[in-house]
Motif scaffolding. Structure first.
Motif, PDB file in Angstrom:
ATOM      1  N   MET A   1       0.854  -1.174   0.000  1.00 18.23           N
ATOM      2  CA  MET A   1       0.000   0.000   0.000  1.00 18.23           C
ATOM      3  C   MET A   1       0.898   1.235   0.000  1.00 18.23           C
ATOM      4  SD  MET A   1      -3.046   0.982   2.647  1.00 18.23           S
ATOM      5  CE  MET A   1      -4.355   0.198   1.747  1.00 18.23           C
ATOM      6  N   ALA A   2       0.498   2.253  -0.718  1.00 18.10           N
ATOM      7  CA  ALA A   2       1.279   3.484  -0.827  1.00 18.10           C
ATOM      8  C   ALA A   2       1.242   4.236   0.499  1.00 18.10           C
ATOM      9  CB  ALA A   2       0.718   4.345  -1.941  1.00 18.10           C
ATOM     10  N   MET A   3       2.207   5.123   0.653  1.00 17.05           N
ATOM     11  CA  MET A   3       2.240   5.958   1.855  1.00 17.05           C
ATOM     12  C   MET A   3       0.976   6.808   1.906  1.00 17.05           C
ATOM     13  SD  MET A   3       4.981   5.250   3.512  1.00 17.05           S
ATOM     14  CE  MET A   3       5.090   6.600   4.628  1.00 17.05           C
ATOM     15  N   VAL A   4       0.536   7.114   3.089  1.00 22.37           N
ATOM     16  CA  VAL A   4      -0.689   7.876   3.286  1.00 22.37           C
ATOM     17  C   VAL A   4      -0.312   9.304   3.665  1.00 22.37           C
ATOM     18  CG1 VAL A   4      -2.796   8.042   4.634  1.00 22.37           C
ATOM     19  CG2 VAL A   4      -1.892   5.804   4.011  1.00 22.37           C
ATOM     20  N   GLU A   5      -0.903  10.234   2.981  1.00 21.67           N
ATOM     21  CA  GLU A   5      -0.645  11.645   3.261  1.00 21.67           C
ATOM     22  C   GLU A   5      -1.471  12.090   4.477  1.00 21.67           C
ATOM     23  OE1 GLU A   5       1.603  13.520   1.646  1.00 21.67           O
ATOM     24  OE2 GLU A   5       2.105  11.752   0.452  1.00 21.67           O
ATOM     25  N   ALA A  14     -13.422   4.249   4.495  1.00 19.25           N
ATOM     26  CA  ALA A  14     -13.167   2.855   4.137  1.00 19.25           C
ATOM     27  C   ALA A  14     -11.674   2.598   4.042  1.00 19.25           C
ATOM     28  CB  ALA A  14     -13.857   2.509   2.823  1.00 19.25           C
ATOM     29  N   ARG A  15     -10.954   3.532   3.465  1.00 20.14           N
ATOM     30  CA  ARG A  15      -9.495   3.375   3.370  1.00 20.14           C
ATOM     31  C   ARG A  15      -8.864   3.451   4.754  1.00 20.14           C
ATOM     32  NH1 ARG A  15      -4.897   6.621   0.176  1.00 20.14           N
ATOM     33  NH2 ARG A  15      -3.339   4.991   0.334  1.00 20.14           N
ATOM     34  N   PHE A  22      -4.874  -3.383   8.459  1.00 19.28           N
ATOM     35  CA  PHE A  22      -3.577  -3.892   8.014  1.00 19.28           C
ATOM     36  C   PHE A  22      -2.516  -3.689   9.099  1.00 19.28           C
ATOM     37  CE2 PHE A  22       0.476  -3.416   5.694  1.00 19.28           C
ATOM     38  CZ  PHE A  22       0.530  -4.677   5.135  1.00 19.28           C
ATOM     39  N   ALA A  23      -2.536  -2.534   9.754  1.00 23.56           N
ATOM     40  CA  ALA A  23      -1.593  -2.270  10.838  1.00 23.56           C
ATOM     41  C   ALA A  23      -1.818  -3.236  12.002  1.00 23.56           C
ATOM     42  CB  ALA A  23      -1.724  -0.826  11.315  1.00 23.56           C
ATOM     43  N   ALA A  24      -3.076  -3.526  12.305  1.00 24.61           N
ATOM     44  CA  ALA A  24      -3.385  -4.474  13.376  1.00 24.61           C
ATOM     45  C   ALA A  24      -2.890  -5.872  13.015  1.00 24.61           C
ATOM     46  CB  ALA A  24      -4.881  -4.494  13.646  1.00 24.61           C
ATOM     47  N   GLN A  26      -0.381  -6.634  11.067  1.00 22.53           N
ATOM     48  CA  GLN A  26       1.071  -6.653  11.194  1.00 22.53           C
ATOM     49  C   GLN A  26       1.492  -6.740  12.650  1.00 22.53           C
ATOM     50  OE1 GLN A  26       2.157  -3.161   8.815  1.00 22.53           O
ATOM     51  NE2 GLN A  26       3.134  -4.597   7.399  1.00 22.53           N
ATOM     52  N   ALA A  27       0.789  -6.041  13.537  1.00 22.98           N
ATOM     53  CA  ALA A  27       1.125  -6.090  14.961  1.00 22.98           C
ATOM     54  C   ALA A  27       0.908  -7.492  15.522  1.00 22.98           C
ATOM     55  CB  ALA A  27       0.285  -5.070  15.731  1.00 22.98           C
ATOM     56  N   VAL A  28      -0.189  -8.130  15.141  1.00 23.06           N
ATOM     57  CA  VAL A  28      -0.469  -9.487  15.613  1.00 23.06           C
ATOM     58  C   VAL A  28       0.582 -10.461  15.083  1.00 23.06           C
ATOM     59  CG1 VAL A  28      -2.095 -11.418  15.411  1.00 23.06           C
ATOM     60  CG2 VAL A  28      -2.923  -9.133  15.967  1.00 23.06           C
ATOM     61  N   GLN A  29       0.929 -10.334  13.814  1.00 25.39           N
ATOM     62  CA  GLN A  29       1.939 -11.224  13.239  1.00 25.39           C
ATOM     63  C   GLN A  29       3.292 -11.043  13.913  1.00 25.39           C
ATOM     64  OE1 GLN A  29       1.525 -10.251   9.065  1.00 25.39           O
ATOM     65  NE2 GLN A  29       0.315 -12.093   8.692  1.00 25.39           N
ATOM     66  N   ALA A  30       3.623  -9.824  14.293  1.00 21.91           N
ATOM     67  CA  ALA A  30       4.893  -9.566  14.974  1.00 21.91           C
ATOM     68  C   ALA A  30       4.895 -10.154  16.385  1.00 21.91           C
ATOM     69  CB  ALA A  30       5.160  -8.063  15.031  1.00 21.91           C
TER      70      ALA A  30
END
Length: 56
Positions: A1-5, A14-15, A22-24, A26-30
């Motif tokens: 995903m592109a950087m968010v301004e 929705a975005r 997606f951030a959640a 990644q946190a769970v996977q870490a």
């Protein structure tokens, strides 16, 4: 995903939800390897596990 301004997600709920999900993820996977190791450690020290090891 592109950087968010800055302010971009305020205009697209929705975005924003997708980015947060997606951030959640990644946190769970870490955190998963440490959680799994801790859970296996607790299971290995459980009285039932020790009893079964003695019987084996």
């Amino acid at each position: 995903m592109a950087m968010v301004e800055p302010g971009e997600l305020d205009q697209d709920p929705a975005r924003a939800a997708s980015v947060l999900a997606f951030a959640a993820l990644q946190a769970v996977q870490a955190a998963l390897p440490e959680y799994r190791s801790s859970a296996l450690g607790w299971l290995g020290r459980a009285e039932e596990a020790e009893d079964e090891a003695r019987r084996a």
